[in-house]
Write an enzyme that holds these catalytic residues in place. Sequence first.
Site, PDB file in Angstrom:
ATOM      1  N   ASP A  17       0.866  -1.070  -0.041  1.00  0.00           N
ATOM      2  CA  ASP A  17       0.096   0.105  -0.007  1.00  0.00           C
ATOM      3  C   ASP A  17       0.866   1.353   0.065  1.00  0.00           C
ATOM      4  O   ASP A  17       0.650   2.289   0.434  1.00  0.00           O
ATOM      5  CB  ASP A  17      -1.041  -0.112   1.223  1.00  0.00           C
ATOM      6  CG  ASP A  17      -2.091   0.931   1.019  1.00  0.00           C
ATOM      7  OD1 ASP A  17      -2.621   0.874  -0.201  1.00  0.00           O
ATOM      8  OD2 ASP A  17      -2.429   1.734   2.002  1.00  0.00           O
ATOM      9  N   SER A  18       1.999   1.142  -0.479  1.00  0.00           N
ATOM     10  CA  SER A  18       2.996   2.176  -0.473  1.00  0.00           C
ATOM     11  C   SER A  18       2.952   3.054  -1.717  1.00  0.00           C
ATOM     12  O   SER A  18       3.573   3.203  -2.930  1.00  0.00           O
ATOM     13  CB  SER A  18       4.395   1.649  -0.621  1.00  0.00           C
ATOM     14  OG  SER A  18       4.576   0.816  -1.341  1.00  0.00           O
TER      15      SER A  18
END
Length: 203
Positions: A110-111
């Site tokens: 989820d970066s």
Amino acid sequence: WASGINETMVMRLASKIGIGAAEVQYEPIAKACIIKRYDRLIDTNGKIKRLHQLDLCQLDGKPSTTKYETDGGPTLIRCLELLRESGVTATDLKRLIQWVFFNLYVGNNDSHAKNLSIYFSPNNEVKLTPFYDLLSTSLYPGLSRRFAFNIGGESKPSNINKDQVIAMSESLGFKSKYVLGIAEEISNSILEALNAVSEEINK
């Protein structure tokens, strides 16, 4: 479940290996990761001063609904361009590459671009902020198994190998040897620091 201890562990790990992350501590009663704000200062009169901060979606004029590359958000190439246009140092450009590999290794899919920001220091220097929102999302079965960014034409972490890293290096304008060196350095640093950070968290 356990997202607080997860985030505390991963954030502490990032700090331990020296890539620059916000200071955190675990609150066992609330089961929460408490993050110390890095964009606030206390002036000589004891008043709180806010440092101006923009995440890379804001910097690119993108709404929060398009924070992912797959939704039309900034690509890694665009993130690098935004940082260069902002005038950050070469050290911060290297930190971007370190951040990419760190997230790949710890399983933080989820970066996205809203997890990268610049801020203006008290002497008006533009800097990439300490990293935040670092945790292993791959532990949770309901979350995406794809990395937030395309790495050399691939977003499935298990399919990202040397060829993809070399392709990414070329697209970003870096020598592949330099980027591969960062990849190895981050990997080794994580392995060396993991036990120590685990012990700190469990005290």
